[in-house]
Design a protein around this motif. Structure first.
Motif, PDB file in Angstrom:
ATOM      1  N   THR A  66      -5.613   7.901  -2.100  1.00  0.00           N
ATOM      2  CA  THR A  66      -6.547   6.962  -1.480  1.00  0.00           C
ATOM      3  C   THR A  66      -7.329   7.587  -0.330  1.00  0.00           C
ATOM      4  N   LEU A  70     -11.340   7.337  -0.357  1.00  0.00           N
ATOM      5  CA  LEU A  70     -12.073   6.587   0.660  1.00  0.00           C
ATOM      6  C   LEU A  70     -13.112   7.456   1.359  1.00  0.00           C
ATOM      7  N   ALA A 226     -14.616  -0.132   2.221  1.00  0.00           N
ATOM      8  CA  ALA A 226     -13.965  -1.432   1.989  1.00  0.00           C
ATOM      9  C   ALA A 226     -13.850  -1.729   0.494  1.00  0.00           C
ATOM     10  N   TYR A 229     -11.238   0.719  -1.107  1.00  0.00           N
ATOM     11  CA  TYR A 229      -9.887   0.368  -0.670  1.00  0.00           C
ATOM     12  C   TYR A 229      -9.442  -0.967  -1.269  1.00  0.00           C
ATOM     13  N   GLY A 230     -10.376  -1.898  -1.427  1.00  0.00           N
ATOM     14  CA  GLY A 230     -10.032  -3.181  -2.043  1.00  0.00           C
ATOM     15  C   GLY A 230      -9.476  -2.998  -3.441  1.00  0.00           C
ATOM     16  N   ARG A 233      -6.057  -1.136  -3.255  1.00  0.00           N
ATOM     17  CA  ARG A 233      -4.968  -2.005  -2.813  1.00  0.00           C
ATOM     18  C   ARG A 233      -4.603  -3.032  -3.884  1.00  0.00           C
ATOM     19  N   LEU A 243      -5.188  -9.093   2.272  1.00  0.00           N
ATOM     20  CA  LEU A 243      -5.972  -7.936   2.698  1.00  0.00           C
ATOM     21  C   LEU A 243      -6.913  -7.474   1.588  1.00  0.00           C
ATOM     22  N   THR A 244      -6.450  -7.550   0.332  1.00  0.00           N
ATOM     23  CA  THR A 244      -7.309  -7.191  -0.800  1.00  0.00           C
ATOM     24  C   THR A 244      -8.557  -8.070  -0.823  1.00  0.00           C
ATOM     25  N   SER A 246      -9.797  -9.799   1.631  1.00  0.00           N
ATOM     26  CA  SER A 246     -10.591  -9.528   2.843  1.00  0.00           C
ATOM     27  C   SER A 246     -11.468  -8.292   2.656  1.00  0.00           C
ATOM     28  N   MET A 247     -10.915  -7.265   2.005  1.00  0.00           N
ATOM     29  CA  MET A 247     -11.681  -6.036   1.781  1.00  0.00           C
ATOM     30  C   MET A 247     -12.889  -6.299   0.873  1.00  0.00           C
ATOM     31  N   ALA A 250     -15.452  -8.267   2.900  1.00  0.00           N
ATOM     32  CA  ALA A 250     -16.097  -7.371   3.857  1.00  0.00           C
ATOM     33  C   ALA A 250     -17.078  -6.435   3.152  1.00  0.00           C
ATOM     34  N   ALA A 251     -16.676  -5.907   1.995  1.00  0.00           N
ATOM     35  CA  ALA A 251     -17.557  -5.011   1.242  1.00  0.00           C
ATOM     36  C   ALA A 251     -18.840  -5.722   0.832  1.00  0.00           C
TER      37      ALA A 251
END
Length: 518
Positions: A66, A70, A226, A229-230, A233, A243-244, A246-247, A250-251
């Motif tokens: 990762t 990223l 984001a 990582y989404g 995750r 968190l997934t 949220s990513m 956010a993206a």
């Protein structure tokens, strides 16, 4: 682009005296590409050994992959713009030296922090290296037939290098140790950097010296990080994880803000004209979808061959050879020979369909599947189809683009592949895991051997996910045929009788503009 500008660029490209060192330069550029592509898979083979030696926890092991994804995915657009600003040769050499140093740090890692840091640095310098390499290739090969040969060679490396990484990773891990999967990058980088420094002569006048778009850099980098990582995750924590989600939110917000910003600033990081031309858009979208399908398959077949069939790492790597042979054949023998004779969509569309047929073979996996009867022909067809489609896709990546935007257009292809890889690994792995769980639930009451049930469920999950990959490749084929409408290089008209911008510039003019790819 106006007809006047298009014609001027065409005349410039057509009248430029070919660089006598261009084929030598291709060797060093291709070597650098091979290093980057190898690194994407070679570390996967070594990961279990590195995890044990460095005491990396089960929860943290994903960061070896990762951290690289990223940094590489998040900084690609920035790297492409830097290549346009600094000069492609300089960016290429800096990227190579940095990648070598980061690889040395990874090979010498004493703990997980050093390992994660080295992988992130590899991603940073890879994001400089990849767009610069393809931009150089594009501006050095301006003749349509020569460019077809150059991109054929490059396409074979880009497509098949990942499978070669599995073989090399298996050898290094089994017969030396995992640290050599990092150290092996150093001689690649030194030779490529020295060759580039002495051989490559970048054509003058193609730099974009406009001020750097700082808001665009920040928004695109954070948005892509984001997004990647989404998906990463989601693979481990699930799609409903807070968190997934949220990513992904956010993206979406960051990338939307990026598009709005780019439409308003004077010197955008990613000029929207790069995205909105239908041929380039078709390439980015169809190629990204194809990578989703292919990356998922790498993961499933590696596990199937090692866990179910009991293959060693080296034998697993060699089991991927039919795909490498297919890639090389499709790219250098089919794509290269036909690229100047037929419109690109008639290579890309059928190419993705042939790859889908290869995937169809692999949906038949079970515990006793014959390698020779099912896996070998499936991988051979997959390689042939992908190699044939990748060739024109790479050449179209900067279809009709201005030379000053070549680096960022190249970065868009890299970005579509990087994000496609992250999506493919997460999405298809999630589908496979769901199908595996369902199989166990349906058959647990009748099972007499828990270990056998577990293996049957795993293979059932792989087959279910590969069916999705078949569908994704069919969609990629439809997009390529539906969106890409340019004619073959050297003809007097495109498929629609003119350029995509409505200026009336013919297909020959458009194809004389330097092209870039990943």
């Amino acid at each position: 682009m106006s007809k006047t500008a298009d014609t001027r660029l065409s005349e410039t490209a057509g009248s430029r005296i070919p660089d006598p060192s261009r084929w030598k330069a291709l060797a060093f550029i291709a070597l650098a590409q091979l290093m980057v592509v190898l690194d994407a898979t070679i570390v996967n083979i070594a990961l279990p050994s590195a995890q044990t030696d460095l005491g990396i926890s089960e929860g943290n092991k994903q960061w070896v992959i990762t951290a690289y994804a990223l940094a590489f995915g998040g900084l690609l657009l920035f790297g492409g713009r830097i290549a346009d600003l600094w000069g492609r040769k300089r960016t290429f050499v800096v990227g190579l030296i940095g990648f070598a140093l980061a690889s040395a740090l990874g090979g010498a890692a004493q703990n997980e922090a050093m390992m994660f840091g080295s992988r992130a640095l590899q991603g940073v310098f890879g994001a400089l290296l990849a767009p610069a390499a393809l931009s150089l290739l594009a501006v050095m090969f301006t003749d349509a037939k020569e460019r077809a040969k150059a991109f054929g060679i490059y396409g074979a490396i880009a497509g098949g290098g990942g499978a070669v990484g599995l073989i090399l990773g298996g050898f290094l891990t089994e017969y030396l140790n995992w640290r050599w999967t990092f150290f092996v990058n150093i001689p690649f980088a030194i030779v490529a950097a020295a060759g580039a420094y002495f051989v490559i002569r970048e054509p003058s006048g193609a730099r974009n010296r406009a001020p750097l778009d700082i808001p665009g850099v920040v928004l695109s980098t954070l948005g892509l990080v984001a997004l990647v990582y989404g998906f990463t995750r989601a693979e481990s924590a699930g799609w409903s994880d807070a968190l997934t989600v949220s990513m992904f939110v956010a993206a979406a917000v960051l990338l939307l803000a990026f598009v709005v910003t780019e439409s308003r600033v004077k010197s955008p990081l990613l000029p929207l004209r790069v995205l909105t031309e239908r041929n380039r858009g078709g390439v980015y979208l169809s190629l990204g979808l194809a990578i989703i399908a292919m990356f998922g398959l790498f993961l499933f077949l590696t596990y199937y061959l090692q866990v179910v069939k009991g293959y060693s790492p080296v034998k697993t790597g060699f089991a991927f050879m039919p795909m490498i042979v297919g890639m090389i054949t499709g790219s250098t023998q089919i794509g290269t020979r036909l690229m100047t004779r037929v419109p690109p969509r008639l290579l890309m569309g059928p190419g993705f369909l042939v790859a889908a047929i290869g995937m169809l073979f692999l949906t038949q996996l079970d515990l006793n599947t014959s390698y020779a009867a099912v896996i070998l022909p499936g991988m051979l067809l997959l390689g042939l189809g992908m190699g044939t489609a990748f060739m024109p896709a790479m050449s179209l990546a900067t279809h009709g683009i201005e030379p000053r935007d070549a680096g960022v257009a190249s970065a868009m292809v890299n970005t579509s592949q990087q994000v496609g890889g992250a999506i493919g690994t997460a999405l298809l792995n999630t589908i496979a895991a769901g199908a595996t769980t369902a199989y166990i639930a349906d058959n647990a009451a009748r099972a007499t051997d828990p270990k056998l049930l577990e293996l049957q469920a795993m293979v059932s999950g792989f087959a279910s996910a590969i069916w999705w990959a078949v569908g994704i490749l069919v969609v990629a084929s439809a997009i390529a045929v539906g969106l890409i409408n340019t004619g073959r290089p050297g003809t007097g008209s495109g498929a629609t009788g003119g350029s995509s911008d409505g200026s009336g510039a013919d297909a020959e003019d458009e194809f004389r503009i330097p092209v870039v790819a990943h």
